[in-house]
Every structure is written in structure tokens, then in C-alpha cells.
Enzyme design. Structure first.
Site, PDB file in Angstrom:
ATOM      1  N   LYS A   1      33.165  29.140  42.148  1.00 24.57           N
ATOM      2  CA  LYS A   1      33.606  28.228  40.962  1.00 24.57           C
ATOM      3  C   LYS A   1      33.106  26.614  41.301  1.00 24.57           C
ATOM      4  CE  LYS A   1      35.673  32.034  40.752  1.00 24.57           C
ATOM      5  NZ  LYS A   1      36.649  32.554  40.267  1.00 24.57           N
TER       6      LYS A   1
ATOM      7  N   ASP B   1      46.050  28.644  48.902  1.00 29.32           N
ATOM      8  CA  ASP B   1      44.869  29.722  47.314  1.00 29.32           C
ATOM      9  C   ASP B   1      43.533  28.571  47.251  1.00 29.32           C
ATOM     10  OD1 ASP B   1      42.682  30.885  47.003  1.00 29.32           O
ATOM     11  OD2 ASP B   1      43.352  32.828  45.730  1.00 29.32           O
TER      12      ASP B   1
ATOM     13  N   TRP C   1      46.387  36.441  40.692  1.00 30.29           N
ATOM     14  CA  TRP C   1      44.775  36.942  40.903  1.00 30.29           C
ATOM     15  C   TRP C   1      44.936  38.365  40.925  1.00 30.29           C
ATOM     16  CZ3 TRP C   1      41.346  37.025  45.346  1.00 30.29           C
ATOM     17  CH2 TRP C   1      40.488  37.357  44.979  1.00 30.29           C
TER      18      TRP C   1
HETATM   19  N1  PGU Z   1      41.166  33.085  44.868  1.00 30.04           N
HETATM   20  C1  PGU Z   1      41.686  32.951  43.419  1.00 30.04           C
HETATM   21  C2  PGU Z   1      42.347  32.673  42.786  1.00 30.04           C
HETATM   22  C3  PGU Z   1      40.874  33.573  42.731  1.00 30.04           C
HETATM   23  O1  PGU Z   1      40.906  33.005  41.267  1.00 30.04           O
HETATM   24  C4  PGU Z   1      39.369  34.374  43.176  1.00 30.04           C
HETATM   25  C5  PGU Z   1      38.239  34.589  42.201  1.00 30.04           C
HETATM   26  C6  PGU Z   1      39.355  34.026  44.369  1.00 30.04           C
HETATM   27  C7  PGU Z   1      40.447  34.311  45.313  1.00 30.04           C
HETATM   28  C8  PGU Z   1      38.190  34.844  45.015  1.00 30.04           C
HETATM   29  O2  PGU Z   1      36.814  34.683  44.669  1.00 30.04           O
HETATM   30  P1  PGU Z   1      35.838  34.428  45.621  1.00 30.04           P
HETATM   31  O3  PGU Z   1      34.740  35.009  44.923  1.00 30.04           O
HETATM   32  O4  PGU Z   1      36.079  35.839  46.625  1.00 30.04           O
HETATM   33  O5  PGU Z   1      35.536  33.350  46.521  1.00 30.04           O
HETATM   34  N2  PGU Z   1      38.671  35.253  40.840  1.00 30.04           N
HETATM   35  C9  PGU Z   1      37.927  35.092  40.125  1.00 30.04           C
HETATM   36  C10 PGU Z   1      36.316  36.480  39.883  1.00 30.04           C
HETATM   37  C11 PGU Z   1      36.599  37.563  39.730  1.00 30.04           C
HETATM   38  C12 PGU Z   1      37.163  38.317  40.842  1.00 30.04           C
HETATM   39  O6  PGU Z   1      38.037  38.633  40.288  1.00 30.04           O
HETATM   40  O7  PGU Z   1      36.921  38.135  41.624  1.00 30.04           O
HETATM   41  C13 PGU Z   1      38.422  35.998  38.761  1.00 30.04           C
HETATM   42  O8  PGU Z   1      38.521  36.411  37.562  1.00 30.04           O
HETATM   43  O9  PGU Z   1      39.975  35.803  38.410  1.00 30.04           O
END
Ligand code: PGU
Length: 528
Positions: free
Chosen positions: A373, A337, A256
Site C-alpha cells: 500500500k 501486522d 483481515w
Molecule cells: N495484513 C493486513 C492487515 C492487510 O490488510 C493486508 C492486505 C495484508 C496483511 C497483506 O497484504 P500484502 O499484499 O500481502 O502485503 N489486505 C488488502 C489486500 C487484499 C488482500 O486481501 O490481500 C485488503 O483488501 O484487505
């Protein structure tokens, strides 16, 4: 050119300076000008050196500026921030230029005589001039670009956020019910304790480990509410930086996009372990294990609990066991995570099975959780950091330090999302409704995944095997498209996605699967 002239009567607040553009002259003629106010203070008591600070500069066009005289100076030093102004002033006054902090519009004046000089300073500058433009965020920046596109065909597959079949944001029905209940109860808005809402912390640890897990009964888990997944990861990173100085975090390649930022900002060193094999569009399991083995003993290994982002490729249960073996062997600390619990398979328990297996081995570990999510609480910023320790005593101490880290960062967390989670999990009817809605969301994503695959394999006559799309799990599909191909998806087809080739299937409707397949096939075969 610049000019200022004015009788100086006070030692403080000595008037203003201007910069005259083309057409300006020494007498303060018309032109494009910038004006700034100066204030002064003596650098040392009794000394004749003062520091002049420029305030509030602004621009004017075609204004006649009165001359200002500053009646004190014989020598002056200018900072290097605006070399052109410094030069013109030097020319005029035959002064030495002494470089001070280049980020400040500050200069020194030595008062040796009370002759009059004309002073020239460029003022259309800012203390923030050394701050460069930050690049757009590789994920959230995609949504900004999407909004600016006027095409009717546009499709936002950038951010991992669930959309309905009509491609609209979705607020879970059970969330609305919990919110109505909270409204009826007339909950107050008092500060939460630093560690967050007690009912939430209990619920979130139980969801993660399972309510009957001995680690909870033994009180070996330190849990504090965090600002969703990101904020929870950041607090844990600060804990690592403070109590494991020099320890490395191993991060999957790819991962990510924000993981590296989080550890960089926390000043925690990291390196990557192999994860994705482009040849098979699958897991490079041998590479992963070899890299974890090769890392210095006692490293933290960041693992995606389920639905790996961006690849959608998870280890099998047997592979998880082997990963746990090597982590244990090397005395590493697993750091999970978990951003997609319940969203990958549709089952909260199944998606937590990796974490629970490690816990059952008696390992100490960290887990960051997110409800963005699975409960659709993106903007509520609700999540948690859990540290499973080998003793209740250690858990108490770790929790006290997590609170100590959180206090100066954000003081205490927001209450609304925490109450929603606590109410949903705490009420058996709501809990069941949540599970049904989660299954519905996960099911819709699975169905567009299948439909996209069907279209890709039916339309692409090249014989390419697209079955990897079906093998991936969760919100995303890692298409294998490179940056140029991904650019083609956006520029030609108005399909917005991250430049690593990831598409969020949560933003895809059944109706758009055929269009997306056309875009992918074109980009894959016609762009290199
Ligand atoms: N960890 C992972 C693996 C994730 O994909 C995301 C969110 C998070 C943590 C953190 O999300 P929080 O909203 O802080 O709980 N990834 C999404 C959302 C957009 C972003 O980058 O924040 C994504 O599209 O990859």
C-alpha cells in the site's frame, strides 16, 4: 453400458476402455463415450494380481468403438470412485467389489485363467474428483465479480488498493524514478540470498523501528525479506508452529480475512479477542483487554500496528500502553501486522509508534511488514518479517531458522521490489518524494471520507449518527452494514464491497461520494 474386447498379447499397456452413453451397445455401437488408456503393473513379483491404472480419459460423441478383449481375468476389483460403473461390471462378471482408495482410478485384476471377458469401466472420471470447488476469496473474489459487471455505475470498494480520483491504479512517481535508475544501472537477475536483499533488510528495519533505535544498534532484530505482508506472516506462523508447539495466536474479532487462513495452513491454533463494538461502532477496549488477560500465558497476540483492517479503529496511545501492560503481565508475545505504515496518518513515524513503544519496553516481538500500500508495490510482493529478540545471539539463531523455513517454501525472494524500496529509502531526495506522495494518497482518502460523511449526514433525515465514518482511519470504513445490506449495495447499486460491511475508501472518488451515500442510506434503512 460399457464394453471392451481385444486380444491381449502383452502384459503391459492393455489398450483402452470406453463408456457408452444412451444408444451404446455391447458391440461398440455409437453413443457418447469416454475412452481411457490402461497400463498395468504386477503388484507383487510372481503374483497374479495386477494393478491397472487409468490414463488420459477423454470424451467422444457418436463414434463407433471397436471391441476390446482383455484375455486375462477371472476376478476383478473396482474402486468405489464410480459406483455405477462398478455395479454394471459386477452385474456382468458377478464379481466382488473391493474398495480401494476412492481418489484413484485404479483397480486390481486377478489372473487365474485365460478366459475372455468383456470389461466395463467408467472412465469419465478424474483422480481429482474428490476435490470440491473452492469458494471465491471474500476479498480478491470481489474484484472478479466487479470485472464481470457491465453497469456504468459500478464501483469497486472491495480490495484495499489505492486509486486515483479517476479511479485508476496509481504507480508512485518515485517508484518510476527508482525503476529508471535500476534500468540505467543494468542490474542483473541473479538469485538473492535466502534472507533477501541486504540493503532492503537494513532499510525496512530502520523504517519500522527508526534508524536510531538501540534495538538495531544492539543487533537484536532478525529481519528477512518476505513475499509481502502475507508471505511474511506465513513464515512467522511457521516459526511459531515449529518452535512454540501448541502456542495460540490471539486474533482480533474481526480481522483481515486472510489471517485465519494463514494460521490454519501453518497449523497454528488461534482464538479471537473482542475488538469491535457494534453498539458504539468503536473499540471494545475492555473486552479486548479481558480476552488477552484470559488467554494462556505465552500466547502470541496479533495486533494491527495501525489502520486496523477491516474496522479502521485503532487504540489511542493510552490504550496501547494498557494493552502492552497486560501482554507483558501475561508473558505473551506481541505479533504486529504492519501493512499500512505511512498510509494511516500520512507519517511513517507516527504509524510505527505502537511497535516502537512496545520495543522501548524491552519486549520481544514479531513484526510483518508490507510495501503493497504505502509504495503501491502490490504485485511486486515485497515485505519483511522482523523478530526483535532480547539478545543479538538469539537474533542470529532466529534468523538462521527463518531462512531455513523460507528455503523449501520459495527458496529466495524476488529482487525487483526490494531494489525499489532500498533505492527509495536510500536516496534522501527519493525518500522525501515518497513521503510527499504518501501524504497525498492518505490525504485523498481523508477527503473522500469527509465528503462521504457530509453526504450521509445531509441526506439521511433519520437522525442516525454517521460520525463513526470520520473517526475511522486508513483505507477502510466499516459501515456496520450486514451481509444482506451489503448484498443490496452490490445487487442494486453495483457497489462492490466485502460482505462484512467494509468499504475501501481508497477506491472511492470525490465524484462518487453522493452516489455511495445514497446506496448506503438505502441499504441501511430499507434492507434488514
Ligand atoms: N495484513 C493486513 C492487515 C492487510 O490488510 C493486508 C492486505 C495484508 C496483511 C497483506 O497484504 P500484502 O499484499 O500481502 O502485503 N489486505 C488488502 C489486500 C487484499 C488482500 O486481501 O490481500 C485488503 O483488501 O484487505
Amino acid at each position: 453400458m460399457l464394453s471392451t474386447e481385444k486380444s491381449h498379447s502383452k502384459r503391459e499397456a492393455i489398450g483402452f476402455v470406453k463408456k457408452v452413453g444412451s444408444g451404446g451397445d455391447q458391440s461398440g455401437g455409437a453413443g457418447s463415450v469416454g475412452i481411457g488408456f490402461l497400463s498395468t503393473k504386477s503388484l507383487n513379483q510372481g503374483s497374479d494380481t495386477k494393478e491397472y491404472t487409468l490414463h488420459h480419459h477423454f470424451a467422444l460423441d457418436c463414434v463407433a468403438i471397436p471391441k476390446i478383449t482383455i484375455s486375462v481375468m477371472a476376478s476383478i476389483s473396482l474402486p468405489s470412485i464410480c459406483p455405477s460403473a462398478a455395479l454394471s461390471f459386477q452385474d456382468k462378471c458377478k464379481e466382488k467389489t473391493k474398495s480401494r482408495s476412492s481418489s484413484k482410478s485404479v483397480f486390481s485384476v486377478k489372473t487365474k485363467s485365460h478366459g475372455q471377458i468383456t470389461m466395463a469401466v467408467a472412465v469419465n472420471t478424474s483422480r481429482f474428483d474428490n476435490i470440491t470447488m473452492a469458494p471465491p476469496d471474500p476479498i480478491l473474489g470481489v474484484s472478479e465479480a466487479f470485472k464481470a459487471d457491465t453497469s456504468e455505475m459500478k464501483l469497486n470498494l472491495g480490495v484495499g488498493a489505492y486509486r486515483t480520483e479517476e479511479l485508476q491504479p496509481y504507480v508512485l512517481k518515485v517508484v518510476k524514478k527508482a525503476e529508471n535508475l535500476m534500468l540505467e544501472r543494468g542490474e542483473n537477475k541473479e538469485y538473492l540470498p535466502i534472507e533477501g536483499l541486504a540493503a532492503f533488510n537494513k532499510a525496512t528495519a530502520e523504517l519500522l523501528f527508526g534508524a536510531d533505535n538501540p534495538v538495531l544498534h544492539q543487533q537484536r532484530v532478525a529481519t528477512i525479506q518476505g513475499l509481502s505482508g502475507t508471505g511474511s506472516l506465513r513464515v512467522a506462523a511457521a516459526l511459531i508452529e515449529r518452535y512454540f508447539p501448541g502456542a495460540k495466536v490471539l486474533i482480533s474479532s474481526p480481522t483481515w480475512g486472510n489471517h485465519k487462513n494463514i494460521f490454519n495452513d501453518a497449523r497454528v491454533p488461534w482464538s479471537e479477542y473482542r475488538y469491535y463494538d457494534p453498539k458504539t461502532v468503536g473499540l471494545d477496549f475492555d473486552g479486548m483487554v479481558a480476552d488477552i488477560k484470559a488467554a494462556p500465558e505465552g500466547s502470541f497476540v496479533l495486533l494491527h500496528g495501525c489502520a486496523h483492517n477491516p474496522t479502521g479503529i485503532d487504540p489511542t496511545p493510552e490504550q496501547w500502553e494498557k494493552i502492552a501492560d497486560v501482554i507483558q503481565e501475561k508473558n505473551h508475545i506481541p505479533f504486529f501486522d504492519v501493512a499500512y505504515q505511512g498510509f494511516a496518518s500520512g507519517s511513517l513515524d507516527e504509524d510505527a509508534s505502537s511497535v516502537r513503544m512496545f520495543a522501548a519496553r524491552g519486549m520481544e516481538l514479531l513484526v510483518a511488514q508490507s510495501y503493497s500500500k504505502n509504495l503501491g508495490l502490490y504485485a511486486e510482493r515485497i515485505g519483511a518479517i522482523n523478530v526483535l529478540c532480547s539478545s543479538a545471539d538469539a537474533a542470529v539463531r532466529v534468523k538462521s531458522q527463518l531462512k531455513r523455513i523460507a528455503r523449501p517454501m520459495y527458496s529466495n525472494p524476488p529482487v525487483h521490489g526490494a531494489r525499489i524500496v532500498a533505492n527509495v529509502v536510500g536516496n534522501p531526495d527519493f525518500f522525501n518524494e515518497w513521503k510527499e506522495e504518501m501524504e497525498m494518497m492518505a490525504g485523498r482518502i481523508k477527503s473522500v471520507r469527509q465528503k462521504l460523511y457530509n453526504n450521509l449526514s445531509a441526506k439521511d433525515k433519520s437522525g442516525k449518527d454517521w460520525s463513526f465514518v470520520l473517526k475511522q482511519i486508513g483505507m477502510f470504513s466499516f459501515t456496520g452494514l450486514n451481509k444482506t445490506q451489503s448484498d443490496n449495495m452490490t445487487d442494486k447499486w453495483h457497489v462492490y464491497m466485502t460482505k462484512d460491511g467494509r468499504i475501501s475508501l481508497a477506491g472511492l472518488s470525490s465524484a462518487k461520494c453522493e452516489y455511495l451515500a445514497d446506496a448506503i442510506i438505502d441499504s441501511y434503512h430499507n434492507v434488514s
